[in-house]
Design an enzyme around this catalytic site. Structure first.
Site, PDB file in Angstrom:
ATOM      1  N   VAL A 229     -17.966  33.800  -7.042  1.00 43.42           N
ATOM      2  CA  VAL A 229     -16.951  32.795  -7.389  1.00 43.42           C
ATOM      3  C   VAL A 229     -16.115  32.370  -6.187  1.00 43.42           C
ATOM      4  CG1 VAL A 229     -16.801  33.545  -9.794  1.00 43.42           C
ATOM      5  CG2 VAL A 229     -15.227  34.510  -8.098  1.00 43.42           C
TER       6      VAL A 229
ATOM      7  N   LYS B 106      -3.671  35.958 -14.669  1.00 40.21           N
ATOM      8  CA  LYS B 106      -4.237  35.630 -15.983  1.00 40.21           C
ATOM      9  C   LYS B 106      -3.344  34.653 -16.749  1.00 40.21           C
ATOM     10  CE  LYS B 106      -8.004  38.120 -15.819  1.00 40.21           C
ATOM     11  NZ  LYS B 106      -9.325  37.487 -15.861  1.00 40.21           N
TER      12      LYS B 106
ATOM     13  N   SER C 281      -6.422  37.678 -20.421  1.00 40.62           N
ATOM     14  CA  SER C 281      -6.046  39.049 -20.757  1.00 40.62           C
ATOM     15  C   SER C 281      -4.771  39.047 -21.582  1.00 40.62           C
ATOM     16  CB  SER C 281      -5.816  39.867 -19.481  1.00 40.62           C
ATOM     17  OG  SER C 281      -5.310  41.162 -19.787  1.00 40.62           O
TER      18      SER C 281
ATOM     19  N   TYR D 290      -1.924  41.003 -11.457  1.00 43.99           N
ATOM     20  CA  TYR D 290      -2.987  40.770 -12.438  1.00 43.99           C
ATOM     21  C   TYR D 290      -2.468  39.917 -13.596  1.00 43.99           C
ATOM     22  CZ  TYR D 290      -6.734  41.660 -15.776  1.00 43.99           C
ATOM     23  OH  TYR D 290      -7.760  41.510 -16.669  1.00 43.99           O
TER      24      TYR D 290
ATOM     25  N   GLY E  12     -19.834  37.217 -13.859  1.00 43.15           N
ATOM     26  CA  GLY E  12     -19.447  38.628 -13.928  1.00 43.15           C
ATOM     27  C   GLY E  12     -20.140  39.366 -15.056  1.00 43.15           C
ATOM     28  N   ALA E  13     -21.456  39.178 -15.170  1.00 42.38           N
ATOM     29  CA  ALA E  13     -22.211  39.770 -16.292  1.00 42.38           C
ATOM     30  C   ALA E  13     -22.957  41.030 -15.902  1.00 42.38           C
ATOM     31  CB  ALA E  13     -23.188  38.745 -16.853  1.00 42.38           C
ATOM     32  N   SER E  14     -22.637  41.612 -14.765  1.00 35.31           N
ATOM     33  CA  SER E  14     -23.364  42.793 -14.307  1.00 35.31           C
ATOM     34  C   SER E  14     -22.892  44.079 -14.965  1.00 35.31           C
ATOM     35  CB  SER E  14     -23.241  42.929 -12.786  1.00 35.31           C
ATOM     36  OG  SER E  14     -21.884  43.095 -12.402  1.00 35.31           O
TER      37      SER E  14
ATOM     38  N   ASN F 157     -15.964  34.957 -16.885  1.00 35.10           N
ATOM     39  CA  ASN F 157     -15.601  36.346 -17.133  1.00 35.10           C
ATOM     40  C   ASN F 157     -15.314  37.131 -15.850  1.00 35.10           C
ATOM     41  OD1 ASN F 157     -15.685  38.977 -18.827  1.00 35.10           O
ATOM     42  ND2 ASN F 157     -17.264  39.308 -17.279  1.00 35.10           N
TER      43      ASN F 157
END
Length: 267
Positions: free
Chosen positions: A51, A146, A129, A142, A9-11, A77
């Site tokens: 993923v 987490k 989170s 969410y 998730g590095a975009s 991430n």
């Protein structure tokens, strides 16, 4: 030799900020995205990884290991935000959130562990989170995804310790990123029993993102953790009041803490 880091998730957002920072610190960084060709403004190499797709996970990890001969750090991430009243949120969206935030992370870890066991070293950082420490209104899916990852990390940490592998959590609070734009929002329906309270909570949540910390804070913190010889299992990278809320939950009676949260979200 430079440490080799793979960040899912590095975009965009925190993942992109952390990846760029580590690249500047002379790490060899590989970032992942479902569509790497569309990513701009990065100083590191991108590889394709979804993923939710085991084949793409294995291919991405094999690509990195074949090029570098090792993989020192995995930063999980990639994540999916979701908000809405439980009663109104489609089960399909609930499952998507858990698939990305929990099961997807497990899939990546399972593919990386054999590599790290073979080299007898490695660090896995799961980005969770602050929301995972409390049940927040309209963010239950969410928060619980987490929270599940936080507890799973504790278990994995004990399982792989003898192989020289550390598994840790980093729980960020609100950061000034574009996370809100990618979040799934259950539509505010006119006939919903939660229309008024949900609408108010949406405003509070978005204000927090707008006033969040600089992503550079996260990047420098991750760098320090990677360089630590004996990292902790849990880190919280957040504003003072976000961290203090966790302390309050420990010491206040349940209903008193619940009332504080409800007042904050104007319920």
């Amino acid at each position: 030799m430079s440490k080799v880091v793979l960040i899912t998730g590095a975009s965009s957002g925190l993942g992109k900020s952390v990846a760029n920072y580590l690249q500047e610190k002379n790490y060899k960084v590989y970032g992942t995205s479902r569509n790497p060709d569309k990513v701009t403004g990065v100083s590191f190499e991108m590889v394709q990884l979804d993923v939710l797709d085991d084949v793409s996970i294995e291919k991405a990890i094999d690509t990195v290991v074949k090029k570098e001969g090792k993989l020192d750090v995995l930063i999980n991430n990639a994540g999916k935000g979701i908000m809405g009243a439980l009663e109104d949120t489609p089960m399909e969206e609930i499952k998507k959130a858990f698939d990305t935030n929990f099961f997807g992370v497990i899939s990546v870890i399972k593919k990386v562990l054999p590599v790290m066991r073979k080299q007898k070293s490695g660090l896995i950082i799961n980005i969770t989170s602050i929301a995972g420490y409390s049940g927040l209104p309209f963010r239950g899916i969410y928060s619980s995804s987490k929270c599940a990852l936080e507890i799973l990390t504790e278990s994995i940490s004990m399982e792989v310790k003898k192989f020289g592998i550390n598994v840790i959590n980093v729980a960020p609070g609100s950061f000034a990123t574009n996370i809100a734009s990618g979040r799934y929002y259950t539509p505010v329906k006119d006939d919903s029993a939660y229309k008024e309270t949900y609408s108010l909570s949406l405003k509070v949540a978005d204000e927090y993102v707008d006033k969040g910390l600089d992503p550079q804070v996260m990047a420098t913190s991750i760098h320090k953790i990677i360089e630590s010889k004996n990292p902790k299992i849990h880190y919280k990278i957040a504003a003072f009041m976000e961290r203090f809320s966790i302390v309050l939950k420990r010491i206040l009676p349940d209903r008193v803490y619940e009332k504080l949260i409800m007042n904050h979200y104007k319920l």
